[in-house]
Design an enzyme around this catalytic site. Structure first.
Site, short mmCIF file in Angstrom:
data_model
loop_
_atom_site.label_atom_id
_atom_site.label_comp_id
_atom_site.label_asym_id
_atom_site.label_seq_id
_atom_site.Cartn_x
_atom_site.Cartn_y
_atom_site.Cartn_z
N ARG A 37 -5.80 47.09 19.05
CA ARG A 37 -3.92 47.53 19.88
C ARG A 37 -3.13 46.75 19.27
O ARG A 37 -2.57 45.69 19.48
CB ARG A 37 -4.15 46.37 21.18
CG ARG A 37 -2.99 46.80 22.25
CD ARG A 37 -3.29 48.52 22.49
NE ARG A 37 -1.89 48.57 24.10
CZ ARG A 37 -0.91 49.54 23.91
NH1 ARG A 37 -0.16 49.91 22.81
NH2 ARG A 37 -0.03 49.46 25.11
N GLY A 38 -2.10 47.41 18.26
CA GLY A 38 -1.09 47.15 17.96
C GLY A 38 0.18 46.23 18.52
O GLY A 38 0.57 45.37 18.25
N GLU A 39 -0.08 46.58 18.77
CA GLU A 39 1.07 46.00 20.43
C GLU A 39 0.92 44.51 19.91
O GLU A 39 2.02 43.53 20.23
CB GLU A 39 1.77 46.44 21.39
CG GLU A 39 2.91 46.57 22.33
CD GLU A 39 2.73 47.11 23.49
OE1 GLU A 39 2.64 46.67 24.36
OE2 GLU A 39 3.39 48.56 23.19
N ASP A 40 -0.27 44.70 20.62
CA ASP A 40 -0.51 42.72 20.61
C ASP A 40 -0.62 41.89 19.74
O ASP A 40 -0.14 40.98 19.58
CB ASP A 40 -2.32 42.74 21.29
CG ASP A 40 -1.52 43.86 23.33
OD1 ASP A 40 -0.83 44.13 23.31
OD2 ASP A 40 -2.83 44.12 23.05
N THR A 41 -1.71 42.27 18.80
CA THR A 41 -1.53 41.75 17.26
C THR A 41 -1.29 42.24 16.20
O THR A 41 -1.55 42.11 14.75
CB THR A 41 -3.88 41.13 18.12
OG1 THR A 41 -3.90 42.49 16.59
CG2 THR A 41 -4.52 40.86 18.60
N GLY A 70 -1.40 64.07 13.36
CA GLY A 70 -1.49 65.25 13.36
C GLY A 70 -2.95 65.89 14.67
O GLY A 70 -3.64 65.04 14.71
N GLU A 105 -11.08 55.76 20.04
CA GLU A 105 -11.91 55.46 19.35
C GLU A 105 -12.60 54.74 19.54
O GLU A 105 -14.22 55.04 18.71
CB GLU A 105 -10.47 54.87 18.57
CG GLU A 105 -10.94 54.58 16.57
CD GLU A 105 -9.81 53.28 16.14
OE1 GLU A 105 -9.07 54.64 15.38
OE2 GLU A 105 -9.00 52.11 16.99
#
Length: 1125
Positions: A37-41, A70, A105
């Site tokens: 989760r990009g927002e976290d780590t 896309g 994912e």
């Protein structure tokens, strides 16, 4: 929000398209697919994990969440990532479940696991596995939202989270992140069965160098043999970088081997044979071969490297002989093979060795690919990140420890080893422990760091270089190389070759100013070596600062002492800083310095130091006689010396350098002193000095400095006896009125500085006998006041028009006469005798014109005319080549001063001419000329600018060349064959055929009525305003393109009008002649103004043609800068 992809090569995601990204990815195979989760780590834990994996050569694809994808991205990821990666690492964080992309994912990963041998490694970063499994806490909150919006998917997501939590993974809990990441990396290596070298999990500051090395490895990689050295001081990170390079690049080679610690291993019994066995085993993928001796190993190595591309890393090599013993000579490396050597010796590789090491064909190709990569210290911000990682497991520091952390980092000087050792040692320690550690480090360097750094010192071949290093460590850091060489040569060192040896071993650096520098921790290592000589400081060979003070104060010196340096003023200032006490030392009264403590220091303290050669006693006052003072001194620096003359019983007979700056000397010594070896005498800032000493006993003197001796009135006649003197500085000796005629006997003198001698009005005519004189500085002298002061310059006068400088020495290369109040009646007509002159400074003189003979100075490279406020015209300068570009810097007071350097037309070609502040300058012969528009007839103005009349209102015209503003009626500027003017106005005159409101206009030239009719000139009218109050770094520029013939003409104006009207607009009118056949009927033409700092309101163009008639205004013979584009 969808998540962006990053590949190991770190493509720029901001310009990624899905199809491009996936086409690159689909051709690759990955070891690891990283889901998080990009927002976290993204910028913390996951970035560190990704970097650690990549540095071990583990090809990693990381998924992020900032790129819009896309419609077919799901299929592409499943095909290109999951089917081509062996492990998926899923990082669970607090907000992981809030991302539907992450959940989808995860489902995809687990489905792929069921149908293949794909490995899933869950990592629980700041959540507990039970929270993931049961969807409690933040996971429960996320699913509350999902049930409202994605009801059909919720159960699949819950099942996936439960399934992955049951797999069992790695949990952070209370561990440091650094250790946690290392455990993850080890687990990945075990699961992949990879053979890669260990590197620390957190690395900073290596990306740039890594890029350079990887580019070198890829250069002609298929058919070129290459060899490179990664060099730097101990602990700088050479081995770590070599390991990262090795890990990342071994898939590209058919064989590879990393031989660690070559220097140390080769010293062991059979160490070279062991290294040979490892090299052979590595390249043959573990197949063992019996090696009985070194020769047998060399033959086997040559057999296996000739038939495969190999990557070979030889770590920590201290001498080339070990490589020869290890691998032999004339090694037939297969094309494309690469050899990397790490070494503290930056000059390890040489052409002779390369020709010996490789066979003829390979050495030829390798010559062009031999590279040197030098590892530099980390920047302060990078140092702090690395230190904090080892101290706290984070790259940020708690506020309570910030001050100490910054001090410790500064002490480490950007050395990664030191940052790692100190950071680790202070991990989990209290603030008081940090304070204590810092205080200890300032006195005693860390032993682990010193052990590594000392290897370079121990590798020096003899005691000569070791002693040279220790002397430099104590005394000469920051000193000029030539100055240091003079002193140490006098101490029986072979300094030149010794310094070269120290530089090669990365123990010493010669900076761009020819100063000796070294890393702070190298300095500390050297001083620690001296400290360990004896627990009794009086028995150490070299003493400095506090130890030197204590030895003198307590009189405990011994015969062992060879070097002692003490700056008492500096020592007390440091003490004051530590105790937060303010000491006030007047800027201009250093010689009157009084110690704040009544310190008794006696000459008797030096009686036992019989071997003392190098002595610094700045601002120290000694009591007693000097009869037992050391008699072997070669260097004496005693700034702030408080006696009025040298003691008669002070034996300084062997001195090579005597530095008595800021002294209270009135006379240096009472009688003639015989100092046969003295080469440098520095008496700068000795304000009480009335007369120089006799120089009869100083036959070897090379440099004499008397700067700022404000009461000096006489230079001794014996100065003429100094046949070896090359440098004489009398700057700012404001009481000096004349020089002895014997100064003309200084046959070796190269530089004479008399600037600031404001009463000096007489210079001996014997100056012309100085055949070696290259630099003469007469700035701010009074030679203009007296004809007698110039009689040495005069050969003859001619009708009062000036004088000849033919009697100046023809050897002069640099002559400076700034602020001498030279006017035209004392300027020379003839400069032909100064044929060697390269630099002439006439700045700040009230001259109106320069002599025509200036053009005869064919070697002139620099002409300085700053603030010649009356200067109106500069004649043609020498060596005038084609107009090109050079750099001018705006003056400090410019209203248009920008942030950088400004590219302007170089009117002066190879001669650098500085004319800032020449506000009345209107002409440089043959190059540009500025005339009032009143000098032109109305018909001439009409034909030049295609207008019936011009508004004669006064306006401001700014000159880029002189950095000045002229307020006058419109001026006609003629430069390089183009004529232009700036006038008040806001409309394009009616005579301009083509018009636009843009900065570019295009049109087709009509077919002429007569075959001989050609375009012979363009007229341009530009209505503009200034885009800002600051000028751009580029001049206003106009282009004319012949698109048909691919010809480009360019004009850069060195002036710009400054609009002052209410609408703040102005007209720029340009008359631009062109030569025959550049422009013909049917050609597509474009005209463009480069609008960097101009706001173009309107733009008009017209043109005229003739029947092969030359241009009647006389500009056709001048070049307009035509070029093909």
């Amino acid at each position: 929000m969808l998540e962006p992809c990053y590949y190991i090569k770190k493509y720029r995601t901001t310009s990624f398209s899905s199809s491009t990204a996936m086409s690159e990815i689909s051709r690759c195979t990955y070891h690891v697919f990283l889901s998080f989760r990009g927002e976290d780590t993204r910028k913390s834990f996951t970035d560190h994990l990704y970097t650690a994996l990549v540095h071990l050569g583990i090809q990693t694809f990381r998924d992020d969440e900032e790129i819009e994808r896309g419609n077919n991205i799901k299929d592409e990821i499943e095909k290109a990532i999951l089917h081509h990666s062996k492990i998926s690492i899923v990082v669970f964080s607090k907000n992981y479940a809030a991302s539907t992309w992450c959940l989808n994912e995860l489902v995809m990963i687990l489905e792929h696991k069921k149908s293949s041998k794909h490995i899933v490694l869950p990592v629980f970063y700041d959540v507990d596995p039970s929270q993931v499994k049961n969807q409690t806490g933040s996971y429960a909150e996320a699913f509350t939202q999902h049930e409202q919006n994605f009801e059909s998917m919720v159960q699949r997501w819950r099942n996936a989270l439960k399934e992955v939590a049951d797999i069992g993974g790695m949990v952070l809990q209370d561990r440091h992140e650094s250790q946690f990441i290392q455990d993850i990396v080890n687990e990945v290596q075990n699961k992949l069965h990879l053979i890669s070298l260990y590197v620390p999990p957190y690395l900073v500051g290596i990306d740039s160098l890594m890029t350079q090395i990887n580019q070198w490895l890829e250069q002609d990689g298929a058919n070129k043999v290459g060899i490179a050295t990664i060099c730097g001081i101990g602990g700088i990170g050479k081995t770590t970088i070599a390991k990262v390079v090795y890990n990342q690049n071994i898939p590209r080679f058919e064989g590879y081997s990393f031989l660690a610690d070559v220097r140390e291993t080769s010293q062991d019994c059979n160490g070279l044979v062991r290294l040979q066995r490892q090299l052979i085993s590595d390249i043959l993928k573990g197949k063992s071969h019996k090696i009985y001796n070194i020769d047998n190993g060399i033959n086997k190595i040559k057999e296996i490297v000739c038939c495969r591309r190999v990557l070979l890393v030889l770590d920590d090599v201290d001498e080339l002989g070990k490589i020869r013993k290890l691998m032999g000579t004339q090694i037939p490396f297969h094309p494309g093979s690469k050899i990397i050597i790490t070494s503290r010796n930056r000059c390890l590789l040489n052409a002779h060795f390369i020709s010996q090491m490789f066979d003829l064909e390979a050495s030829t190709s390798c010559g062009g690919l031999s590279k040197l990569f030098e590892v530099k210290e980390l920047a302060s911000s990078e140092s702090l990140q690395l230190f904090n990682w080892y101290a706290f497991g984070l790259n940020s520091v708690p506020k309570s420890s910030m001050a100490y952390a910054r001090s410790l980092v500064k002490h480490c000087g950007g050395l990664p080893l030191a940052l790692q050792v100190l950071g680790s040692s202070l991990s989990s320690k209290s603030v008081s422990s940090w304070k204590s550690a810092l205080e200890k480090l300032e006195e005693i360097p860390d032993s682990k760091i010193q052990e590594i750094l000392r290897i370079s010192y121990d590798s020096l071949e003899d005691d000569h270089d070791k002693n040279l290093f220790l002397d430099i460590v104590c005394l000469f850091i920051g000193k000029d190389r030539d100055y240091t060489t003079t002193i140490l040569d006098g101490c029986d060192f072979y300094t030149t070759i010794g310094i070269e040896n120290l530089v090669r071993r990365s123990l010493l650096i010669i900076n761009e100013k020819n100063k000796l520098t070294m890393h702070q921790m190298i300095r500390d290592m050297g001083r620690e070596i001296i400290r360990q000589e004896s627990s009794d400081i009086g028995k150490r060979s070299r003493l400095w600062h506090k130890n030197a003070f204590d030895v003198i104060r307590e009189k405990i010196g011994s015969r062992t002492v060879k070097c002692l340096t003490l700056d008492l003023k500096g020592l007390l200032e440091d003490k004051a800083k530590r105790t937060n006490t303010t000491l006030h030392f007047p800027k201009h009264s250093k010689s009157q310095f009084l110690m704040s403590n009544d310190v008794d220091m006696e000459t008797q303290a030096f009686a036992k130091m019989k071997r003392l050669k190098l002595l610094q006693l700045d601002y120290v006052r000694l009591k007693g006689d000097f009869k037992d003072f050391p008699k072997r001194l070669r260097w004496l620096r005693w700034r702030g010396f408080c006696m009025q003359s040298f003691p008669v019983d002070f034996d300084i007979n062997e001195l090579v350098v005597l530095d008595m700056r800021n002294s209270k000397l009135k006379q240096v010594w009472k009688d003639t002193e015989c100092l046969p070896n003295l080469k440098i005498l520095n008496l700068n800032h000795s304000h009480s000095l009335l007369k120089t000493p006799s120089f009869s006993g100083l036959p070897s003197l090379e440099k004499l400095m008397l700067k700022d001796c404000i009461n000096l009135v006489e230079v001794d006649q014996s100065i003429g006896e100094l046949k070896l003197l090359t440098f004489l500085n009398l700057k700012d000796c404001t009481s000096l009125r004349h020089l002895p005629r014997t100064i003309g006997s200084l046959i070796s003198l190269e530089e004479l500085i008399l600037s600031g001698c404001s009463r000096l009005d007489d210079v001996p005519r014997e100056l012309h006998n100085m055949e070696s004189l290259k630099v003469l500085n007469l700035d701010e002298t009074a030679i203009y006041q007296s004809r007698l002061g110039l009689h040495w310059l005069l050969l003859k006068r001619s009708k009062g028009l000036g004088f000849s400088w033919a009697s100046l020495p023809s050897s002069l290369v640099k002559l400076s006469l700034e602020s001498c109040k030279l006017s035209n009646d004392v300027m020379p007509n003839d400069l032909c005798n100064l044929a060697s002159l390269k630099s002439l400074n006439l700045s700040r003189n009230p001259i109106h014109y320069l002599p025509e003979s200036l053009k005869n100075l064919t070697k002139l490279e620099e002409l300085l005319l700053t603030s010649c406020t009356e200067l109106q015209m500069i004649p043609k300068l020498p060596v005038l080549l084609n107009v090109s570009e050079c750099k001018f810097i705006f003056g400090d007071n410019s209203p248009f001063r920008g942030s950088g350097i400004n590219n302007v037309p170089c009117f002066f070609s190879s001669t650098r001419c500085v004319i800032f502040g020449c506000e009345k300058l209107t002409e440089v012969e043959d190059l540009f000329k500025l005339e009032p528009i009143e000098n032109f007839e109305a018909e001439e103005i009409r034909r030049l600018f295609n207008v019936d009349s011009i508004n004669g209102n006064r306006l401001q015209l700014y000159s880029y060349l002189t950095d000045s503003i002229m307020l006058a009626t419109p001026q006609v500027l003629q430069e390089r064959g183009i004529t232009s003017t700036f006038v008040v106005g806001s409309e394009i005159p009616i005579g301009f055929k083509h018009r636009t409101n843009e900065h570019r206009i295009s049109f087709v030239l009509p077919t002429p009525a007569h075959p001989d009719e050609k375009i012979h000139r363009f007229s341009l009218c530009i209505v503009f305003s200034l885009a800002s109050d600051q000028m751009s770094e580029f001049l206003p520029c106009v282009h004319i393109f012949n698109e048909t013939k691919t010809i480009m003409l360019r004009y850069r104006s060195s002036f710009i009008g400054i609009p002052q009207t209410n609408d703040k607009t102005m007209l720029w009118l340009i008359h631009w002649p062109v030569t025959d056949f550049q422009f013909e009927g049917g050609d597509l033409v474009s005209c463009m103004v480069v609008p960097i700092h101009l706001s173009i309101r309107k733009f008009g163009v017209t043109y005229e043609s003739e029947h092969n008639i030359g241009y009647e205004y006389g500009f056709s013979h001048l070049s307009t800068g035509m070029s093909r584009y």
